[in-house]
Motif scaffolding. Structure first.
Motif, PDB file in Angstrom:
ATOM      1  N   SER A  22       0.806  -1.222   0.000  1.00 17.65           N
ATOM      2  CA  SER A  22       0.000   0.000   0.000  1.00 17.65           C
ATOM      3  C   SER A  22       0.835   1.267   0.000  1.00 17.65           C
ATOM      4  CB  SER A  22      -0.935   0.011   1.218  1.00 17.65           C
ATOM      5  OG  SER A  22      -0.188  -0.044   2.415  1.00 17.65           O
ATOM      6  N   GLY A  23       2.063   1.205   0.481  1.00 16.31           N
ATOM      7  CA  GLY A  23       2.926   2.382   0.500  1.00 16.31           C
ATOM      8  C   GLY A  23       3.865   2.421  -0.685  1.00 16.31           C
ATOM      9  N   SER A  24       4.384   3.587  -0.996  1.00 14.35           N
ATOM     10  CA  SER A  24       5.223   3.755  -2.190  1.00 14.35           C
ATOM     11  C   SER A  24       6.525   2.969  -2.104  1.00 14.35           C
ATOM     12  CB  SER A  24       5.528   5.241  -2.411  1.00 14.35           C
ATOM     13  OG  SER A  24       6.200   5.777  -1.274  1.00 14.35           O
ATOM     14  N   GLU A  25       7.045   2.749  -0.898  1.00 12.46           N
ATOM     15  CA  GLU A  25       8.315   2.056  -0.748  1.00 12.46           C
ATOM     16  C   GLU A  25       8.169   0.582  -0.364  1.00 12.46           C
ATOM     17  OE1 GLU A  25      11.497   3.216  -1.275  1.00 12.46           O
ATOM     18  OE2 GLU A  25      10.443   4.901  -2.182  1.00 12.46           O
ATOM     19  N   ASN A  26       6.952   0.157  -0.066  1.00 16.03           N
ATOM     20  CA  ASN A  26       6.772  -1.172   0.490  1.00 16.03           C
ATOM     21  C   ASN A  26       7.206  -2.293  -0.440  1.00 16.03           C
ATOM     22  OD1 ASN A  26       5.709   0.113   2.680  1.00 16.03           O
ATOM     23  ND2 ASN A  26       3.583  -0.398   2.250  1.00 16.03           N
ATOM     24  N   CYS A  27       7.037  -2.107  -1.720  1.00 21.18           N
ATOM     25  CA  CYS A  27       7.371  -3.161  -2.667  1.00 21.18           C
ATOM     26  C   CYS A  27       8.450  -2.744  -3.646  1.00 21.18           C
ATOM     27  CB  CYS A  27       6.122  -3.596  -3.437  1.00 21.18           C
ATOM     28  SG  CYS A  27       4.907  -4.407  -2.393  1.00 21.18           S
ATOM     29  N   ASP A  28       9.030  -1.570  -3.474  1.00 17.30           N
ATOM     30  CA  ASP A  28      10.048  -1.086  -4.402  1.00 17.30           C
ATOM     31  C   ASP A  28      11.445  -1.145  -3.826  1.00 17.30           C
ATOM     32  OD1 ASP A  28       8.232  -0.576  -6.380  1.00 17.30           O
ATOM     33  OD2 ASP A  28       7.954   1.528  -5.856  1.00 17.30           O
ATOM     34  N   SER A  29      11.571  -1.479  -2.555  1.00 13.21           N
ATOM     35  CA  SER A  29      12.897  -1.564  -1.959  1.00 13.21           C
ATOM     36  C   SER A  29      12.898  -2.628  -0.881  1.00 13.21           C
ATOM     37  CB  SER A  29      13.314  -0.217  -1.357  1.00 13.21           C
ATOM     38  OG  SER A  29      12.580   0.053  -0.180  1.00 13.21           O
ATOM     39  N   VAL A  30      14.046  -3.258  -0.699  1.00 11.90           N
ATOM     40  CA  VAL A  30      14.164  -4.264   0.348  1.00 11.90           C
ATOM     41  C   VAL A  30      13.970  -3.617   1.710  1.00 11.90           C
ATOM     42  CG1 VAL A  30      15.757  -5.856   1.474  1.00 11.90           C
ATOM     43  CG2 VAL A  30      15.629  -5.782  -1.012  1.00 11.90           C
ATOM     44  N   GLY A  31      14.548  -2.427   1.901  1.00 15.28           N
ATOM     45  CA  GLY A  31      14.395  -1.738   3.175  1.00 15.28           C
ATOM     46  C   GLY A  31      12.953  -1.414   3.485  1.00 15.28           C
ATOM     47  N   GLY A  32      12.214  -0.935   2.477  1.00 12.26           N
ATOM     48  CA  GLY A  32      10.807  -0.624   2.681  1.00 12.26           C
ATOM     49  C   GLY A  32       9.997  -1.858   2.986  1.00 12.26           C
ATOM     50  N   ALA A  33      10.285  -2.954   2.269  1.00 12.57           N
ATOM     51  CA  ALA A  33       9.556  -4.200   2.501  1.00 12.57           C
ATOM     52  C   ALA A  33       9.860  -4.756   3.886  1.00 12.57           C
ATOM     53  CB  ALA A  33       9.914  -5.217   1.416  1.00 12.57           C
ATOM     54  N   ALA A  34      11.120  -4.681   4.312  1.00  6.78           N
ATOM     55  CA  ALA A  34      11.500  -5.197   5.621  1.00  6.78           C
ATOM     56  C   ALA A  34      10.822  -4.403   6.737  1.00  6.78           C
ATOM     57  CB  ALA A  34      13.016  -5.147   5.781  1.00  6.78           C
TER      58      ALA A  34
END
Length: 266
Positions: A100-112
């Motif tokens: 749902s967030g802009s970084e959640n699926c575009d970066s490993v850090g955001g997903a973690a």
């Protein structure tokens, strides 16, 4: 993207006649595949799911619904008004929630970071049809916040939840490395429930319970399979399909990680 699947190898005797075996020691637990500390789970068959009469929009596996209705009635009898903000969520819906967030699926850090409190798609207990996120109605604590533990509903569940077959999946300080979620409970059937659905639920969560125990937990008979001492072949195959705890430093790697997390129904 690097994926690692560890399968224990059988020990081979080097002598034709092995020496007498010492007293048996507990067998080590088979490794479990995880993505950002979350275990892999398949999706419940739609035919096994039914609505919860007391909770609009909530569906769970039928036997879990029966126990949940008794739990809610017992809580109401003590002046506790429990509701739910999430029950069954398909893997497709989990992907939308997780991303749902802009970084959640575009970066490993955001997903973690997101995975501290939300399971990646294919790695959420909600997809099994056995999990529910409770909320205490009428209080100041908003949904899915840790203050739930201090509400009358949260305290009541800690005392009586296991009586109705529900246990706290992610207690405070859990070794799994998932954030404390006092609102998230999974159904495994009441202690002594020998029904097919209760047995299926316990088997589904056997690896989680053996490695990262629920607290409070529903008492269950410890067998080798339930304790995770004998890895189930299907669980290993599911781990192969679902992917593992991956480490990647690129946006492309994170995208591949999440794109491959969808799992076929078991």
């Amino acid at each position: 993207m690097a994926l690692l699947l560890c399968i224990p190898l059988a020990a081979h005797a080097e002598d034709d006649v092995p020496p007498p075996a010492p007293a048996a020691a507990p067998a080590p637990l088979a490794p479990a595949m995880r993505m950002f500390n979350h275990l892999a789970y398949g999706e419940a068959n739609a035919t096994a799911l039914v609505p919860v009469p007391s909770l609009a929009g909530c569906i769970l596996v039928r036997d879990a619904v029966d126990d949940l209705e008794h739990l809610l009635a017992a809580a109401r009898a003590e002046g506790i008004d429990l509701g739910a903000v999430s029950c069954f969520r398909s893997i497709a819906k989990q992907r939308r929630v997780f991303c749902s967030g802009s970084e959640n699926c575009d970066s490993v850090g955001g997903a973690a970071l997101r995975a501290r409190f939300v399971g990646p798609p294919g790695h959420s207990e909600h997809a099994t049809g056995y999990a529910i996120d409770f909320v205490h109605r009428g209080g100041d604590c908003r949904a899915v916040e840790q203050c739930f533990a201090l509400t009358p509903g949260g305290k009541w569940l800690m005392r009586r939840g296991p009586e109705f077959g529900f246990e706290l999946s992610f207690p405070a300080g859990n070794k799994q490395g998932v954030g404390w979620e006092p609102w998230h409970w999974r159904w495994v059937g009441r202690s002594g429930d020998a029904g097919a659905q209760a047995q299926a639920a316990r088997a589904r969560f056997a690896a989680a319970q053996a490695r990262f125990p629920a607290l409070p937990a529903v008492a269950r008979t410890q067998t080798k399979a339930a304790a995770g001492l004998l890895p189930d072949r299907r669980s290993v195959e599911t781990a192969r399909e679902g992917g593992g705890y991956a480490v990647s430093s690129s946006r492309a790697g994170a995208a591949i990680l999440l794109a491959t997390s969808a799992m076929r129904r078991p």
